[in-house]
Design a protein around this motif. Sequence first.
Motif, PDB file in Angstrom:
ATOM      1  N   PHE C  72       0.814  -1.206   0.000  1.00  0.00           N
ATOM      2  CA  PHE C  72       0.000   0.000   0.000  1.00  0.00           C
ATOM      3  C   PHE C  72       0.851   1.261   0.000  1.00  0.00           C
ATOM      4  O   PHE C  72       1.935   1.289   0.578  1.00  0.00           O
ATOM      5  CB  PHE C  72      -0.891   0.025   1.237  1.00  0.00           C
ATOM      6  CG  PHE C  72      -2.010  -0.961   1.199  1.00  0.00           C
ATOM      7  CD1 PHE C  72      -3.288  -0.559   0.866  1.00  0.00           C
ATOM      8  CD2 PHE C  72      -1.791  -2.291   1.495  1.00  0.00           C
ATOM      9  CE1 PHE C  72      -4.326  -1.463   0.825  1.00  0.00           C
ATOM     10  CE2 PHE C  72      -2.827  -3.207   1.459  1.00  0.00           C
ATOM     11  CZ  PHE C  72      -4.102  -2.784   1.123  1.00  0.00           C
ATOM     12  N   GLU C  74      -0.053   3.739   1.652  1.00  0.00           N
ATOM     13  CA  GLU C  74      -0.079   4.124   3.060  1.00  0.00           C
ATOM     14  C   GLU C  74       0.530   3.001   3.887  1.00  0.00           C
ATOM     15  O   GLU C  74      -0.137   2.412   4.726  1.00  0.00           O
ATOM     16  CB  GLU C  74      -1.513   4.373   3.506  1.00  0.00           C
ATOM     17  CG  GLU C  74      -2.112   5.585   2.870  1.00  0.00           C
ATOM     18  CD  GLU C  74      -3.626   5.518   2.854  1.00  0.00           C
ATOM     19  OE1 GLU C  74      -4.167   4.487   2.393  1.00  0.00           O
ATOM     20  OE2 GLU C  74      -4.267   6.483   3.290  1.00  0.00           O
ATOM     21  N   TYR C  75       1.809   2.753   3.669  1.00  0.00           N
ATOM     22  CA  TYR C  75       2.428   1.601   4.306  1.00  0.00           C
ATOM     23  C   TYR C  75       2.331   1.647   5.817  1.00  0.00           C
ATOM     24  O   TYR C  75       2.157   0.640   6.472  1.00  0.00           O
ATOM     25  CB  TYR C  75       3.890   1.491   3.877  1.00  0.00           C
ATOM     26  CG  TYR C  75       4.662   2.772   4.050  1.00  0.00           C
ATOM     27  CD1 TYR C  75       4.700   3.705   3.028  1.00  0.00           C
ATOM     28  CD2 TYR C  75       5.319   3.073   5.224  1.00  0.00           C
ATOM     29  CE1 TYR C  75       5.385   4.901   3.174  1.00  0.00           C
ATOM     30  CE2 TYR C  75       6.002   4.258   5.380  1.00  0.00           C
ATOM     31  CZ  TYR C  75       6.032   5.171   4.348  1.00  0.00           C
ATOM     32  OH  TYR C  75       6.693   6.348   4.506  1.00  0.00           O
ATOM     33  N   THR C  76       2.421   2.865   6.388  1.00  0.00           N
ATOM     34  CA  THR C  76       2.360   2.978   7.849  1.00  0.00           C
ATOM     35  C   THR C  76       1.094   2.345   8.387  1.00  0.00           C
ATOM     36  O   THR C  76       1.105   1.627   9.380  1.00  0.00           O
ATOM     37  CB  THR C  76       2.343   4.452   8.280  1.00  0.00           C
ATOM     38  OG1 THR C  76       3.265   5.157   7.490  1.00  0.00           O
ATOM     39  CG2 THR C  76       2.669   4.600   9.737  1.00  0.00           C
ATOM     40  N   ARG C  77      -0.011   2.650   7.712  1.00  0.00           N
ATOM     41  CA  ARG C  77      -1.285   2.181   8.232  1.00  0.00           C
ATOM     42  C   ARG C  77      -1.538   0.731   7.867  1.00  0.00           C
ATOM     43  O   ARG C  77      -2.461   0.118   8.405  1.00  0.00           O
ATOM     44  CB  ARG C  77      -2.414   3.066   7.720  1.00  0.00           C
ATOM     45  CG  ARG C  77      -2.437   4.416   8.428  1.00  0.00           C
ATOM     46  CD  ARG C  77      -3.311   5.422   7.714  1.00  0.00           C
ATOM     47  NE  ARG C  77      -4.706   5.040   7.705  1.00  0.00           N
ATOM     48  CZ  ARG C  77      -5.637   5.627   6.941  1.00  0.00           C
ATOM     49  NH1 ARG C  77      -5.303   6.611   6.125  1.00  0.00           N
ATOM     50  NH2 ARG C  77      -6.878   5.247   6.996  1.00  0.00           N
ATOM     51  N   SER C  78      -0.764   0.189   6.950  1.00  0.00           N
ATOM     52  CA  SER C  78      -1.041  -1.193   6.576  1.00  0.00           C
ATOM     53  C   SER C  78      -0.205  -2.187   7.379  1.00  0.00           C
ATOM     54  O   SER C  78      -0.429  -3.389   7.285  1.00  0.00           O
ATOM     55  CB  SER C  78      -0.846  -1.397   5.076  1.00  0.00           C
ATOM     56  OG  SER C  78       0.433  -1.909   4.805  1.00  0.00           O
ATOM     57  N   LEU C  80       0.517  -3.837  10.926  1.00  0.00           N
ATOM     58  CA  LEU C  80      -0.289  -3.964  12.131  1.00  0.00           C
ATOM     59  C   LEU C  80       0.541  -3.571  13.346  1.00  0.00           C
ATOM     60  O   LEU C  80       1.571  -4.189  13.618  1.00  0.00           O
ATOM     61  CB  LEU C  80      -0.777  -5.406  12.272  1.00  0.00           C
ATOM     62  CG  LEU C  80      -1.477  -5.944  11.024  1.00  0.00           C
ATOM     63  CD1 LEU C  80      -1.957  -7.369  11.242  1.00  0.00           C
ATOM     64  CD2 LEU C  80      -2.637  -5.060  10.628  1.00  0.00           C
TER      65      LEU C  80
END
Lengths: 308, 253, 253, 244, 259
Positions: C72, C74-78, C80
């Motif tokens: 993604f 938005e790697y930070t949010r993907s 866990l």
Amino acid sequence: GSGGADKPPAAAGTSRPAEMTDVGVAASAIAGVANLFLAQESDLFKAENLNVEPDFVKFTPDIVAAVVGGSDAFGHINTATLLQALEANVPIQIVSPGYVGEAAESGIYVAKGSTITSIRDLEGKRIGVAGLKNIQQIAIMATAGEAGADPTKFEFVEIAVPTMVTAVERGQVDAVALPEPFVTLAGGQLTEVVDNMYEGFGSHPLITYYITSDRYAADHPEVVRAFGNAMVEAQDLAQQNPDRVRKAVAGYTEIPEDVVGRMALPSWTTNLQPATLERQAEFLVEYGFLKQMPADLDKLFASAQGQQ
Amino acid sequence: MTYGSGPTAVEAIRDVSFSIRPGEFVCIVGPSGCGKTTLLKSIAGLLRPTHGTALIQGRVVDGPPEQLALVFQEYTRSLLPWLTVRRNVELPLKARREKRDECASRTVDALHAVGLSGFEDKYPWQLSGGMQQRAAIARAIAYRPAVLLMDEPFASVDAQTRADLEDLLLRVQQETGVTVVFVTHDIDEAVYLGHRVIVLSGRPTVVRETVDVPMGWPRDQVATKADPRFVELRTHVLRQIHRERTEHPPQTH
Amino acid sequence: MTYGSGPTAVEAIRDVSFSIRPGEFVCIVGPSGCGKTTLLKSIAGLLRPTHGTALIQGRVVDGPPEQLALVFQEYTRSLLPWLTVRRNVELPLKARREKRDECASRTVDALHAVGLSGFEDKYPWQLSGGMQQRAAIARAIAYRPAVLLMDEPFASVDAQTRADLEDLLLRVQQETGVTVVFVTHDIDEAVYLGHRVIVLSGRPTVVRETVDVPMGWPRDQVATKADPRFVELRTHVLRQIHRERTEHPPQTH
Amino acid sequence: MLLLTAMWEAASRFGVVPARDFPPATVILKTFLEDVQTSSLLNSVKESLSAWALGLAIVTVTAVPIGLAVGSLRVLDRATQLLIELVRPIPTVALLPLLILLYGTGLQLALVLVVLAAFWPLLIQTIYGVRDVDPVTLDTGRSYGLGGVRQYWHIVIPSSLPYVATGMRLAATIALVVAIAASLIAGGSGLGAAISNAAGSGASDLMYARILVAGLLGLAVTTVFLRLERRLLRWHHSHREVPA
Amino acid sequence: MTRALSRFALPLALPVTMAVVWWFASSGSTSVYYPPLRDDVRAFADAWLFDQVDSDLVPSMIRFATGFGIAVVLGITMGTALGISARARRALSPVTEFFRAMPIAALVPAGLIMLGAGARMEAALIAFGSTWPILLSTTDGVRATDPAMVEMGRSYGLSRAARVRRVIIPSALPQVFAGLRIALALALQVMIIANMLSGTNGLGYVVLEAQRTFNIPGMWAGILALALLGLTVNLVFVAVEHRVLAWHRGWRAAELRND
Ligand SMILES: Nc1ncnc2c1ncn2[C@@H]1O[C@H](COP(=O)(O)OP(=O)(O)OP(=O)(O)O)[C@@H](O)[C@H]1O
Ligand SMILES: Nc1ncnc2c1ncn2[C@@H]1O[C@H](COP(=O)(O)OP(=O)(O)OP(=O)(O)O)[C@@H](O)[C@H]1O
Ligand SMILES: [Mg+2]
Ligand SMILES: [Mg+2]
């Protein structure tokens, strides 16, 4: 036993449960049920093959529910609750007499220096009672009516018993119907204006009964009879042994020792007082707390233990 | 600057000393994870260094200094999801009690400058990644800070937009004299934008070299990048980084 | 593909038709906000297109297809936050009931390949931005998908690391024959990596051009980029984008 | 805490409040120390605590799954919305006679009351927690083929854990309050009955001593839950250590 | 059409079905405690449309609103303070956790002595009972604020107050609303308990009096009134929440969900 004088001997005591039976009795933790404990101590229940477990419940409708629902075999409730339940066709019946409240919980008290000096002065005043439309309110109204006051002008407010003394001292109410042990605890800080608010019901009126549900009575007639017999004996036992009563009360309540020693006790009678109950019913109807007179009060006592 | 303690502690920055003159445009480059973000946050007073101090105009930074704006690497999370783009940009202005008109006009201008006209009343989460990043840039520009810290601010925009934004930033810097500290991974960008480029080593992080960019202003995407000095400088920096890589291969902590 | 409805609706993609052969490496470039992310999510079955369909091997995509991995934007949010880096990478493997050893070794290898050895037991929020992005890449690679969708996966890493990751990706693609759809803003990167480069226009988005990259494999950072065909192609693509810009200046919706 | 105690002591000693109803703190403390050594008090505490523990266990295994389902499936949410909101405000005390009719006055009643009261906070918190799951996280799971139960187990549950934890702490104390109040109102032999007995006997120092026991139990319960939560939510930013 | 159906028909389906089942299952009931639903509804119509509205419903509502209002203000302000400051949390949370576990019924006598019987006392009890969920949720919501947002506020020079008002509280709102939702139902319940232990009028009092005098249809009618009151209050609440948290729904479902 000494009870059941008018009953055929067959009903009185010969038939008891064949084996030891546990029964629960739903009741409030007040001095009036001390005889339950005396009966247990003196093996009156054991003699009838019963083992009685008192089950303390705070509110009367809950006691009735516990009995009707069957979690307790017997309950101890006052006459007002009894009559109201019967009018609503709640399937319960009387088993044996309870106690006479006039010594222990019959005083009306006002704050020191209050202008109220008699029951008639209570017109237009606020009177704190433990429960609205219940026994004390009806008794006060009845007694006031007899004394020539207009009880419809009294204003009753429900107020928790432990807070009564402070409430009247602080003027939150003008008078309170204060029961023991709070009279003794108050130690003369209040002035008594009415000595016996149950006067209107007659002399030494019975104000509580032990009841059971119709279903239980039908299913376990022998248990009901046995319990009634034992309780009638216990009435005498309690009435004649005030010291043992005080000891019992000190055991199942948290009333301090010295207060238990001094407080006024209720009295117990073996008389079922059908006439008193009828009289109370009349007052309930008069003040609108019952719609009409119960049809056959006599039937209610037909299977009860005690003197008619 | 050390994160955590005990055996799993990470020493993020060891010895990074440099000073920045007011009005200067300094670019910082360095390998991923070397502590650039940590450094910016220390300058911004958001982190308290475990060793050493950050100074702004001679004063120790112990909280966010005034008139400072920061464009976060995590731009998505720095935009408030309950505010529209417009309100996000306006927020710091309003908090500073700017006049209402002023707020509104600056916001409109800034959003226009980053190419977000027409998206003022969208929420950040209705924008694409690059658009969110531009919204964060617009917020910083509208704020007219004295010090502007930017953490890889153009990472998510296309090449063309990136060039436009670079020039926008240069223009703003020229006009307002804002001091800029700019973290980037794009060496060309660093050389193109900065008065100076600071090259950091891998962890434990030290300043590997400070490269002065002697080219004049204004700069131009075509002319400047064709300038032999530019080409030479960028090659130099690249070589530095490459050498760093071979000398200190990416290591575990 | 339209977001929302009524007057504020945004038409993210108008007419984007192309097909991808199994084992192909396709790069997508296009201006910020043109709908690249939307497109990838549609292919992944995470969004249901309002018009048209996405097909994978002839089957309509109506939910996430199997053996698909998505990196993604938005790697930070993907990542866990309640799992360590190791567990984050392992999660999809475990969910697919891979053997325990296999999970562990693949995870170690993938993390090593992206340069995160030594950080296995950190939580994602203890990593720098670029490191998080690499963790997300490691997760995708360890998964050994049949289709790999990557949304600006190298945006937050330094130039050197980026080159390494590009080569890693090419190697993986060569070895496993995975189909890759790769969104990037870096034209060089697109031409360097892809069999084909698809150039999207600004919104309303259509395919502006599909550029075949005729260069052979394996590719090499120095040799390939010095290849005159490479230089020509990248100039061509850049010119396309530039022309697009002037024909359709960035517009409001 | 000390300040409050001192204020209470002073107010009682100097007659700001009637000492009959509010005995000085030191007196209460003394009574408390004597009372906690009696076996009858310990038994009543034990009884209340067993209703509490059992009730809370039932609530946990029912409210969380239902909350997860209602929070994530719009159809279920719509279908149950009105019903939940109709049932939720019905006070259990109003239904007491019916409940006594059904369950008697013992442990079973206390259990039912505890469940009825503690279920809702946990349910509501779980529903809100599910609604706060980051869609990117969800999409990550979906794209990697985590569907069905796995999606809940690996994504939805951990994500909503902070909310569930709040719900648990709320439910735990509400359950405790109700476990105690049950015997206070409906009889039985729990701590509430002990409090009510003291009140009905005019022993106000004893009453407050036992209320103190209730408060301390509450404190203990939340402390335990907070500890647990701190372990479980180490990863969540509300529990992270601040960088040095 | 189908959307309207799922919006309005679906929520109604379950309660209506249950009412219908209850109606027919109870129609021949002779049990005192479970009178036919017909009787309950009749009693409801007699009592609450609109005989006792003035005498009991309105006073109840006023007490409820006052108590709940106090709880909201106290819960959110104290919760925010506890959420922001670790020091406040350490100093105060033993106290709050201690009081939270007080069985409210046991506190009534003390409350009665200090405030006397009546509206003030009841409002105070409602406030006491319903503050906790709000306080707790607010504290946890505040603590869960994304540090990136707080850092943004700090770096742009937002004062502490501005950060609290503009960043922390909005971000905690979803949690706060969960707490409010719980507190709302709790407040209604406490209202009944307060009525029960100190009341002279009010909805709870009516229910309890019916209970005590074995007027079971009256009791059911009161419970019905309570449920409807609770529902109404909740619907208003949900409408408010729907507006205030519109951003949150969008944010958390920032996708095309075609349903
Ligand atoms: N909250 C944290 N806890 C522990 N370690 C951290 C934390 N934040 C960062 N680190 C560590 O500090 C080091 C530097 O991180 P930083 O974010 O400053 O790197 P960076 O230079 O910005 O990298 P990038 O270019 O990838 O963004 C990294 O090794 C990271 O693991
Ligand atoms: N949840 C949403 N609601 C409404 N509009 C949206 C939403 N998500 C994206 N959009 C719009 O759709 C368009 C395409 O977005 P998308 O994220 O696909 O762009 P992108 O090509 O990935 O851009 P970037 O390169 O900046 O990441 C944008 O104009 C954006 O405003
Ligand atoms: Mg960084
Ligand atoms: Mg995108």
